[in-house]
Design a protein around this motif. Structure first.
Motif, PDB file in Angstrom:
ATOM      1  N   PHE A 184       0.832  -1.197   0.000  1.00 50.26           N
ATOM      2  CA  PHE A 184       0.000   0.000   0.000  1.00 50.26           C
ATOM      3  C   PHE A 184       0.871   1.253   0.000  1.00 50.26           C
ATOM      4  CE2 PHE A 184      -3.247  -2.938   0.502  1.00 50.26           C
ATOM      5  CZ  PHE A 184      -4.486  -2.337   0.555  1.00 50.26           C
ATOM      6  N   SER A 185       0.455   2.231  -0.784  1.00 47.31           N
ATOM      7  CA  SER A 185       1.146   3.513  -0.859  1.00 47.31           C
ATOM      8  C   SER A 185       0.599   4.461   0.207  1.00 47.31           C
ATOM      9  CB  SER A 185       0.937   4.131  -2.239  1.00 47.31           C
ATOM     10  OG  SER A 185      -0.438   4.481  -2.403  1.00 47.31           O
ATOM     11  N   ARG A 186       1.142   5.680   0.239  1.00 49.36           N
ATOM     12  CA  ARG A 186       0.645   6.664   1.202  1.00 49.36           C
ATOM     13  C   ARG A 186      -0.831   6.942   0.990  1.00 49.36           C
ATOM     14  NH1 ARG A 186       2.398  13.021   1.418  1.00 49.36           N
ATOM     15  NH2 ARG A 186       1.701  12.841  -0.752  1.00 49.36           N
ATOM     16  N   THR A 187      -1.241   7.126  -0.263  1.00 49.59           N
ATOM     17  CA  THR A 187      -2.637   7.454  -0.530  1.00 49.59           C
ATOM     18  C   THR A 187      -3.571   6.340  -0.089  1.00 49.59           C
ATOM     19  OG1 THR A 187      -2.023   8.873  -2.393  1.00 49.59           O
ATOM     20  CG2 THR A 187      -4.293   8.096  -2.317  1.00 49.59           C
ATOM     21  N   SER A 188      -3.235   5.087  -0.424  1.00 53.77           N
ATOM     22  CA  SER A 188      -4.114   3.985  -0.042  1.00 53.77           C
ATOM     23  C   SER A 188      -4.106   3.766   1.470  1.00 53.77           C
ATOM     24  CB  SER A 188      -3.723   2.703  -0.783  1.00 53.77           C
ATOM     25  OG  SER A 188      -2.338   2.452  -0.692  1.00 53.77           O
ATOM     26  N   THR A 189      -2.965   3.953   2.113  1.00 51.10           N
ATOM     27  CA  THR A 189      -2.896   3.825   3.573  1.00 51.10           C
ATOM     28  C   THR A 189      -3.706   4.919   4.246  1.00 51.10           C
ATOM     29  OG1 THR A 189      -0.689   2.828   3.412  1.00 51.10           O
ATOM     30  CG2 THR A 189      -1.338   3.721   5.549  1.00 51.10           C
ATOM     31  N   HIS A 190      -3.588   6.137   3.737  1.00 50.85           N
ATOM     32  CA  HIS A 190      -4.364   7.246   4.308  1.00 50.85           C
ATOM     33  C   HIS A 190      -5.857   7.062   4.085  1.00 50.85           C
ATOM     34  CE1 HIS A 190      -0.861  10.389   4.522  1.00 50.85           C
ATOM     35  NE2 HIS A 190      -0.647   9.303   5.245  1.00 50.85           N
ATOM     36  N   MET A 191      -6.235   6.387   2.993  1.00 54.48           N
ATOM     37  CA  MET A 191      -7.652   6.096   2.773  1.00 54.48           C
ATOM     38  C   MET A 191      -8.189   5.183   3.873  1.00 54.48           C
ATOM     39  SD  MET A 191      -9.457   7.299   0.180  1.00 54.48           S
ATOM     40  CE  MET A 191      -9.172   8.288  -1.296  1.00 54.48           C
ATOM     41  N   ILE A 192      -7.400   4.173   4.242  1.00 51.99           N
ATOM     42  CA  ILE A 192      -7.808   3.301   5.345  1.00 51.99           C
ATOM     43  C   ILE A 192      -7.875   4.106   6.636  1.00 51.99           C
ATOM     44  CG2 ILE A 192      -7.219   1.240   6.673  1.00 51.99           C
ATOM     45  CD1 ILE A 192      -5.618   0.294   4.185  1.00 51.99           C
ATOM     46  N   ALA A 193      -6.854   4.908   6.878  1.00 55.81           N
ATOM     47  CA  ALA A 193      -6.799   5.691   8.117  1.00 55.81           C
ATOM     48  C   ALA A 193      -7.943   6.687   8.212  1.00 55.81           C
ATOM     49  CB  ALA A 193      -5.458   6.414   8.210  1.00 55.81           C
ATOM     50  N   TRP A 194      -8.467   7.125   7.078  1.00 55.38           N
ATOM     51  CA  TRP A 194      -9.611   8.047   7.065  1.00 55.38           C
ATOM     52  C   TRP A 194     -10.779   7.452   7.853  1.00 55.38           C
ATOM     53  CZ3 TRP A 194     -12.343   9.757   1.880  1.00 55.38           C
ATOM     54  CH2 TRP A 194     -13.046  10.944   2.088  1.00 55.38           C
ATOM     55  N   ALA A 195     -10.983   6.156   7.719  1.00 59.40           N
ATOM     56  CA  ALA A 195     -12.072   5.486   8.432  1.00 59.40           C
ATOM     57  C   ALA A 195     -11.728   5.206   9.892  1.00 59.40           C
ATOM     58  CB  ALA A 195     -12.427   4.178   7.731  1.00 59.40           C
ATOM     59  N   LEU A 196     -10.449   5.327  10.244  1.00 63.60           N
ATOM     60  CA  LEU A 196     -10.000   5.020  11.599  1.00 63.60           C
ATOM     61  C   LEU A 196      -9.768   6.262  12.451  1.00 63.60           C
ATOM     62  CD1 LEU A 196      -7.384   2.278  10.641  1.00 63.60           C
ATOM     63  CD2 LEU A 196      -9.769   1.933  11.348  1.00 63.60           C
ATOM     64  N   THR A 197      -9.401   7.367  11.809  1.00 57.55           N
ATOM     65  CA  THR A 197      -9.075   8.591  12.542  1.00 57.55           C
ATOM     66  C   THR A 197      -9.958   9.778  12.173  1.00 57.55           C
ATOM     67  OG1 THR A 197      -7.459   9.385  10.911  1.00 57.55           O
ATOM     68  CG2 THR A 197      -6.668   7.841  12.579  1.00 57.55           C
ATOM     69  N   GLY A 198     -10.603   9.712  11.016  1.00 59.67           N
ATOM     70  CA  GLY A 198     -11.399  10.835  10.542  1.00 59.67           C
ATOM     71  C   GLY A 198     -10.596  11.873   9.789  1.00 59.67           C
ATOM     72  N   THR A 199      -9.276  11.691   9.679  1.00 56.62           N
ATOM     73  CA  THR A 199      -8.424  12.656   8.972  1.00 56.62           C
ATOM     74  C   THR A 199      -8.452  12.376   7.473  1.00 56.62           C
ATOM     75  OG1 THR A 199      -6.946  12.826  10.874  1.00 56.62           O
ATOM     76  CG2 THR A 199      -6.094  13.587   8.757  1.00 56.62           C
ATOM     77  N   PRO A 200      -8.850  13.348   6.648  1.00 56.36           N
ATOM     78  CA  PRO A 200      -8.907  13.109   5.203  1.00 56.36           C
ATOM     79  C   PRO A 200      -7.524  12.828   4.627  1.00 56.36           C
ATOM     80  CG  PRO A 200     -10.137  15.090   5.808  1.00 56.36           C
ATOM     81  CD  PRO A 200      -9.348  14.690   7.014  1.00 56.36           C
ATOM     82  N   PRO A 201      -7.428  12.005   3.593  1.00 60.80           N
ATOM     83  CA  PRO A 201      -6.132  11.723   2.959  1.00 60.80           C
ATOM     84  C   PRO A 201      -5.525  12.993   2.371  1.00 60.80           C
ATOM     85  CG  PRO A 201      -7.823  10.181   2.223  1.00 60.80           C
ATOM     86  CD  PRO A 201      -8.528  11.253   2.972  1.00 60.80           C
ATOM     87  N   ALA A 202      -4.193  13.057   2.388  1.00 59.26           N
ATOM     88  CA  ALA A 202      -3.505  14.217   1.815  1.00 59.26           C
ATOM     89  C   ALA A 202      -3.816  14.365   0.333  1.00 59.26           C
ATOM     90  CB  ALA A 202      -2.002  14.076   2.034  1.00 59.26           C
ATOM     91  N   ALA A 203      -4.107  13.245  -0.340  1.00 63.02           N
ATOM     92  CA  ALA A 203      -4.391  13.289  -1.779  1.00 63.02           C
ATOM     93  C   ALA A 203      -5.779  13.819  -2.096  1.00 63.02           C
ATOM     94  CB  ALA A 203      -4.240  11.892  -2.387  1.00 63.02           C
ATOM     95  N   TRP A 222      10.408   5.173  -0.407  1.00 59.41           N
ATOM     96  CA  TRP A 222       9.828   6.522  -0.443  1.00 59.41           C
ATOM     97  C   TRP A 222       9.180   6.787  -1.802  1.00 59.41           C
ATOM     98  CZ3 TRP A 222       8.398   9.041   3.498  1.00 59.41           C
ATOM     99  CH2 TRP A 222       9.178   9.223   4.634  1.00 59.41           C
ATOM    100  N   ALA A 223       9.876   6.416  -2.876  1.00 61.96           N
ATOM    101  CA  ALA A 223       9.333   6.659  -4.217  1.00 61.96           C
ATOM    102  C   ALA A 223       8.005   5.939  -4.397  1.00 61.96           C
ATOM    103  CB  ALA A 223      10.342   6.220  -5.279  1.00 61.96           C
ATOM    104  N   TYR A 224       7.919   4.705  -3.919  1.00 58.86           N
ATOM    105  CA  TYR A 224       6.665   3.971  -4.016  1.00 58.86           C
ATOM    106  C   TYR A 224       5.607   4.595  -3.113  1.00 58.86           C
ATOM    107  CZ  TYR A 224       3.341   0.134  -4.216  1.00 58.86           C
ATOM    108  OH  TYR A 224       2.195  -0.603  -4.411  1.00 58.86           O
ATOM    109  N   TRP A 225       5.983   4.938  -1.901  1.00 64.92           N
ATOM    110  CA  TRP A 225       5.046   5.506  -0.925  1.00 64.92           C
ATOM    111  C   TRP A 225       4.388   6.765  -1.465  1.00 64.92           C
ATOM    112  CZ3 TRP A 225       2.537   4.225   3.337  1.00 64.92           C
ATOM    113  CH2 TRP A 225       2.105   5.204   4.229  1.00 64.92           C
ATOM    114  N   PHE A 226       5.174   7.593  -2.149  1.00 64.87           N
ATOM    115  CA  PHE A 226       4.643   8.842  -2.687  1.00 64.87           C
ATOM    116  C   PHE A 226       3.973   8.683  -4.049  1.00 64.87           C
ATOM    117  CE2 PHE A 226       8.017  10.932   0.056  1.00 64.87           C
ATOM    118  CZ  PHE A 226       7.108  11.447   0.962  1.00 64.87           C
ATOM    119  N   GLY A 227       3.931   7.481  -4.583  1.00 62.67           N
ATOM    120  CA  GLY A 227       3.263   7.257  -5.857  1.00 62.67           C
ATOM    121  C   GLY A 227       4.108   7.561  -7.072  1.00 62.67           C
TER     122      GLY A 227
END
Length: 377
Positions: free
Chosen positions: A127-146, A274-279
């Motif tokens: 999972f990249s940053r965007t996909s990880t942040h999408m999961i975290a959106w449902a766990l923390t309420g913080t919108p993804p940076a993307a 890092w390159a993968y994480w940032f897409g």
């Protein structure tokens, strides 16, 4: 495709579930709702454009009828309709990662007693940053940076509506409990469970339960006894260390930088990740072995993203400083490509040197960056 065909095919309006699994498509549904609202469409208006009942649109947005159950052809048709009515293409581009997030949430919450390391979504895709942040959106309420910010002319919502796909407290607790179980099973599976273990542990770092820090530290202690160095053990160490920074414990991350990034292989794996994480590496990766390979990514784009992470309030600041230093040590010519980025970097380096919030090693690397920037000014 005509409305009658859509209705009769059972795919566009399909996917109804029992009430006990009513939020399985919540992330994709909320993204769909944002996309519709920002395009200035009502649920009824979009339903008419698609030739479906407005309750179908309501079901998609609430997650009661997951969009993942709609056939690929019909879902692409929905996306094209949204685009035709002015939907933001940047939002439409996020639907695939939102579905990946829902797959993780759904499998973990509703997967029954199975803890098969081979089939969980976290075991089959890095999972990249965007996909990880999408999961975290449902766990923390913080919108993804993307997620693009709403424009000034975005219509205001009427009445009380959720601001995000945040799961309820009981669902979040159940998710983290089951994710820990997956991590433990994957740990016993050894290298075969490496990817699931690493990604499950990283997500567990979002858990605010009082015992989470101690549990992660215990897993880290057990994992540290793995004697051999492989790409997946480095990735494990990184995920564990970065997770602990959320609890104010930065020593494991400093030790990770000192030990695991002490050779060329470690440095290459770090920058590749890092390159993968940032897409910047857009190829899907099914395991962590890519970190040790020779990869082609835009060094300037990676530098810009890493410079943005040189903020003193970030728990991973020591890793971020080292990564900028390592990237410029490997590709010093990047400093001459973008004068605005060079000025931004210089300002951030000076601020960190004045702030005293980094380790002694990071200060040495910041001094080296400061000197290099002066030489290239």
């Amino acid at each position: 495709m005509t409305p009658d065909t859509w209705q009769s095919s059972g795919t566009l309006i399909g996917g109804q579930r029992s009430p006990g699994r009513a939020r399985e498509g919540s992330v994709t549904g909320h993204l769909f709702k944002i996309t519709r609202e920002r395009a200035g469409l009502t649920q009824q208006g979009l339903a008419e454009a698609l030739g479906v009942d407005h309750t179908t649109v309501q079901g998609w947005e609430s997650g009661r009828r997951p969009l993942a159950s709609v056939s690929t052809a019909n879902f692409r048709s929905v996306q094209r309709t949204l685009l035709r009515y002015g939907a933001d293409p940047a939002l439409l581009a996020l639907f695939d990662v939102a579905m990946d997030a829902d797959a993780v949430l759904g499998r973990t919450l509703h997967g029954g007693a199975s803890t098969d390391c081979a089939t969980h979504p976290l075991a089959t895709l890095v999972f990249s940053r965007t996909s990880t942040h999408m999961i975290a959106w449902a766990l923390t309420g913080t919108p993804p940076a993307a997620l693009p910010a709403p424009t000034a002319d975005t219509p205001q919502r009427r009445g009380p509506t959720p601001d995000g796909p945040l799961l309820g407290a009981a669902e979040r607790s159940a998710f983290f409990d089951r994710l820990r179980r997956y991590a433990e099973v994957a740990h016993r599976a050894g290298e075969n469970g490496a990817l699931l273990r690493r990604q499950a542990l990283y997500l567990c770092g979002y858990d605010t339960a009082p015992d989470t820090r101690a549990w992660i530290a215990d897993v880290r202690s057990r994992q540290a006894r793995v004697a051999h160095r492989t790409s997946w053990s480095r990735a494990d160490a990184r995920s564990l260390a970065t997770s602990l920074t959320r609890y104010g414990d930065r020593e494991p991350l400093q030790r990770f930088v000192e030990r695991e990034l002490a050779d060329d292989a470690g440095e290459q794996a770090n920058l590749n990740y890092w390159a993968y994480w940032f897409g910047l590496d857009r190829l899907p990766r099914g395991d962590d072995s890519f970190m040790g390979s020779c990869m082609a990514w835009d060094g300037g784009a990676l530098l810009r993203r890493l410079v943005d992470r040189l903020a003193p309030d970030l728990g991973c600041i020591d890793l971020n400083v080292h990564s900028v230093w390592a990237l410029l040590a490997a590709r010093p010519g990047l400093l001459s490509v973008d004068p605005a980025l060079r000025r931004d970097l210089a300002g951030r380096v000076a601020g960190l040197l004045d702030g005293g919030t980094v380790s002694a090693r990071s200060r040495r690397e910041l001094d080296a960056l400061h000197y290099g920037l002066k030489m290239n000014s």
